[in-house]
Design an enzyme around this catalytic site. Sequence first.
Site, short mmCIF file in Angstrom:
data_model
loop_
_atom_site.label_atom_id
_atom_site.label_comp_id
_atom_site.label_asym_id
_atom_site.label_seq_id
_atom_site.Cartn_x
_atom_site.Cartn_y
_atom_site.Cartn_z
N LYS A 218 5.65 21.64 1.38
CA LYS A 218 5.54 20.18 1.44
C LYS A 218 6.93 19.59 1.38
O LYS A 218 7.84 20.17 0.79
CB LYS A 218 4.72 19.64 0.26
P1 NAD Z 1 -1.86 7.63 5.54
O1 NAD Z 1 -0.48 7.22 5.20
O2 NAD Z 1 -2.28 7.65 6.95
O3 NAD Z 1 -2.92 6.71 4.76
C1 NAD Z 1 -2.90 6.54 3.37
C2 NAD Z 1 -3.89 5.41 3.05
O4 NAD Z 1 -4.03 5.31 1.65
C3 NAD Z 1 -3.45 4.05 3.56
O5 NAD Z 1 -4.59 3.34 4.01
C4 NAD Z 1 -2.88 3.38 2.31
O6 NAD Z 1 -2.94 1.98 2.37
C5 NAD Z 1 -3.84 3.93 1.28
N1 NAD Z 1 -3.38 3.88 -0.10
C6 NAD Z 1 -2.17 4.19 -0.60
N2 NAD Z 1 -2.20 4.03 -1.92
C7 NAD Z 1 -3.43 3.62 -2.26
C8 NAD Z 1 -4.09 3.31 -3.47
N3 NAD Z 1 -3.46 3.41 -4.63
N4 NAD Z 1 -5.38 2.94 -3.41
C9 NAD Z 1 -6.03 2.88 -2.25
N5 NAD Z 1 -5.48 3.17 -1.08
C10 NAD Z 1 -4.20 3.53 -1.09
O7 NAD Z 1 -2.06 9.07 4.86
P2 NAD Z 1 -3.13 10.19 5.27
O8 NAD Z 1 -2.48 11.09 6.24
O9 NAD Z 1 -4.42 9.54 5.58
O10 NAD Z 1 -3.25 11.00 3.90
C11 NAD Z 1 -4.12 10.58 2.84
C12 NAD Z 1 -4.36 11.74 1.89
O11 NAD Z 1 -4.92 12.83 2.61
C13 NAD Z 1 -3.11 12.31 1.22
O12 NAD Z 1 -3.46 12.79 -0.05
C14 NAD Z 1 -2.73 13.48 2.12
O13 NAD Z 1 -1.93 14.44 1.45
C15 NAD Z 1 -4.13 14.01 2.43
N6 NAD Z 1 -4.24 14.84 3.63
C16 NAD Z 1 -3.80 14.39 4.84
C17 NAD Z 1 -3.98 15.19 5.97
C18 NAD Z 1 -3.59 14.72 7.34
O14 NAD Z 1 -3.91 15.43 8.31
N7 NAD Z 1 -2.96 13.57 7.50
C19 NAD Z 1 -4.57 16.46 5.84
C20 NAD Z 1 -5.02 16.88 4.59
C21 NAD Z 1 -4.86 16.05 3.50
#
Ligand code: NAD
Length: 471
Positions: A160
């Site tokens: 990461k």
């Molecule tokens: P992103 O940046 O696209 O979206 C994050 C979202 O969370 C946004 O809508 C933001 O406004 C919201 N957010 C941030 N803080 C918040 C809070 N305190 N309360 C409510 N909403 C909040 O990120 P993503 O890629 O969607 O990733 C989200 C999660 O999923 C992370 O934990 C990431 O590690 C995990 N993840 C992502 C992927 C991927 O393919 N992108 C894969 C596996 C896991």
Amino acid sequence: MAKNSTKDLQKTASKNGSSKSAKATKKSSISRSNSSPKLEQKESNTSNSIETNQETTRASAYSVAQDQLKTVAGIMGLEDHLHQYLQVPQRELIVNFPVKMDDGSMKMFTGFRVHHNTIKGPTKGGIRYHPDVTLDECRALAMWMTWKCALMNLPYGGAKGGVVVKPDELSQRELEKLTRRYAAEISLFVGPERDIPAPDVGTNAQIMAWFMDTYSMHKGHSIPAVVTGKPVSVGGTAGREYATGLGITYCTRAVLNRCSGLTLEDSTVAIQGFGNVGSWTARTMDERGARVIAVSDQHGGIYNKNGLDPRHLMRYVAETGSVLDYPGSDRLTNQELLELDVDVLVPAALEGQITASNADRIRAKVIAEGANGPTTPEADKILDDKGVIIIPDILCNAGGVIVSYFEWVQGLQSFFWDEGNVRSRMQQTLTDNLDLVISNTVRTKQDLRTAAYMIAISRIVEAVEIRGFYP
Ligand code: NAD
């Protein structure tokens, strides 16, 4: 460790047949468009007013990850030297670098890249742009990636990285410069055979394209397999953009059918976070008949008891930068969303959201962990006692890394697959390993998280024992 929910889950899973496969089984806005998306989604990741729910802070994600390992190591009777070997990252890099801003000033930024373990192959893991990124957070997320890749039987260890930055406060030009300099700074750590980054919170396909271009320029030729989650036009794969959300939907549907007596079609859903993971989970669940009644982002949440229209909402967010004030919805806070009386709760934002301080107020029957590390070990215990089934992150959100693996393979071979092939192989990989986790739950009388960890860790230990410790 086996409590009510685990027992219920085992009973229902046994009844339904544990081997039965699932039936289908300010300045810049960051474009998430990739492949051939039916919808171009733009986000404004303003992060000034992040709501956090932490009796444990996000900086302690690493101790959460280590606690989880310790618990499972005890249950498995893992030898002490193997526990010591797995509880720390293999290598860590901290970089401090300058970026020339649009107004001519120079600003320093700090970034990280952590490799947790390389016993199964090169490391794989996202790059996060967020003001709260820390070395400890990267360590935790890298460790979770190791377990996730092992659970999905992918030839990777976990990594990461991230930069401490509010990406929405940079112009596109500044964001590109920051990305290129960060890529150059960590280039000694990455490479198609060494470590392959991907998008995470605050990053997207465009940022992966800049990263790949920078790395390629330094090497003198195009190397698309250095990152995944790229746009299709520069070597990305069909189906990557929605893969994590679709995988969450596949897992949730299968667990509902097999472990709870509910169906996705009859379920109500609340989703915290409406970025890549949350929005595609909402859309793919809605397309399969679920009623998504609440979603949120960092600004707050919205609710409509009759169901929101995720496809339309994605367009609305692309235009306005937030889910707030979506026509026909009422406002609610992130805390209220987590505590809604729904069948399925999907935390899809940040780690440490469901903790000892709110777990007893959670009313969902199933928690599908879209985010990495959203539930603390203390909350796990409380929820298990209440009979809540938790589909753990390393299983539930693994669709993204599975399709990233397919993208890497396609990039190395310069031979690209059609979208149907990507989707069906992802579903197969996910549901095969879900079957194994459920069978392990029935056999060991542990919850799904413990059962998943046991499989992942035993695969890594097998590899360690065969390879041996160098020198
Ligand atoms: P992103 O940046 O696209 O979206 C994050 C979202 O969370 C946004 O809508 C933001 O406004 C919201 N957010 C941030 N803080 C918040 C809070 N305190 N309360 C409510 N909403 C909040 O990120 P993503 O890629 O969607 O990733 C989200 C999660 O999923 C992370 O934990 C990431 O590690 C995990 N993840 C992502 C992927 C991927 O393919 N992108 C894969 C596996 C896991």
